[in-house]
Enzyme design. Structure first.
Site, mmCIF file in Angstrom:
data_model
loop_
_atom_site.group_PDB
_atom_site.id
_atom_site.type_symbol
_atom_site.label_atom_id
_atom_site.label_comp_id
_atom_site.label_asym_id
_atom_site.label_seq_id
_atom_site.Cartn_x
_atom_site.Cartn_y
_atom_site.Cartn_z
ATOM 1 N N HIS A 1 0.842 -1.225 0.055
ATOM 2 C CA HIS A 1 0.029 0.062 0.272
ATOM 3 C C HIS A 1 0.915 1.312 0.028
ATOM 4 O O HIS A 1 0.395 2.374 -0.552
ATOM 5 C CB HIS A 1 -1.043 -0.008 1.163
ATOM 6 C CG HIS A 1 -1.783 1.263 1.438
ATOM 7 N ND1 HIS A 1 -2.869 1.361 0.499
ATOM 8 C CD2 HIS A 1 -1.881 2.029 2.383
ATOM 9 C CE1 HIS A 1 -3.456 2.234 0.837
ATOM 10 N NE2 HIS A 1 -2.808 2.968 1.944
ATOM 11 N N GLN A 30 3.794 1.674 -0.988
ATOM 12 C CA GLN A 30 4.741 1.657 -2.323
ATOM 13 C C GLN A 30 3.561 2.343 -3.517
ATOM 14 O O GLN A 30 3.896 3.058 -4.173
ATOM 15 C CB GLN A 30 5.125 0.569 -2.902
ATOM 16 C CG GLN A 30 6.214 -0.118 -2.030
ATOM 17 C CD GLN A 30 7.544 0.974 -2.171
ATOM 18 O OE1 GLN A 30 7.976 1.375 -3.127
ATOM 19 N NE2 GLN A 30 7.957 1.138 -0.857
ATOM 20 N N HIS A 47 0.994 4.096 -3.045
ATOM 21 C CA HIS A 47 0.843 5.615 -2.484
ATOM 22 C C HIS A 47 1.909 6.395 -3.210
ATOM 23 O O HIS A 47 1.858 7.415 -3.766
ATOM 24 C CB HIS A 47 0.938 5.841 -0.936
ATOM 25 C CG HIS A 47 -0.441 5.716 -0.590
ATOM 26 N ND1 HIS A 47 -1.457 7.164 -0.495
ATOM 27 C CD2 HIS A 47 -1.112 5.004 -0.042
ATOM 28 C CE1 HIS A 47 -2.519 6.810 -0.134
ATOM 29 N NE2 HIS A 47 -2.446 5.620 0.535
#
Length: 106
Positions: free
Chosen positions: A78, A80, A82
């Site tokens: 998650h 990464q 973002h």
């Protein structure tokens, strides 16, 4: 202790990438109204947040390269996601601001 450091790095990625995306969106909105000084300032803020996010990521990559495995959790993935989204969004924001600048000049 290592889990705590990883969580801190992961949360740094999420937080700073989110800040970068938010600042880039505000930069687009400023450019849309012709306030290019504010747009440039917001993009500078966005880039600073991306640098901070990269520092978090680099810490995890360094740890892995030194032989300490970083567990890949859903939260890691998650974070990464973002970061990659924020980078793409900032790149597009620069292009949109440039287009608004060109329109404003005419």
């Amino acid at each position: 202790m290592e889990d705590e450091k990883n969580l801190e790095a992961i949360m740094g990625l999420i937080m700073n990438a989110g800040n970068a995306k938010s600042d880039a969106m505000e930069a687009i909105q400023a450019a849309k109204t012709g306030d290019f000084e504010a747009a440039d300032a917001k993009m500078k803020d966005a880039n600073q947040s991306l640098v901070l996010a990269h520092h978090s990521q680099t810490g995890m990559l360094t740890q892995e390269a030194q032989g300490t495995h970083v567990p890949v959790t859903l939260l890691t993935v998650h974070s990464q996601d973002h970061l990659m989204t924020a980078i793409a969004f900032c790149d597009l924001a620069k292009e949109l601001i440039d287009i608004y600048r060109r329109i404003d000049e005419k």
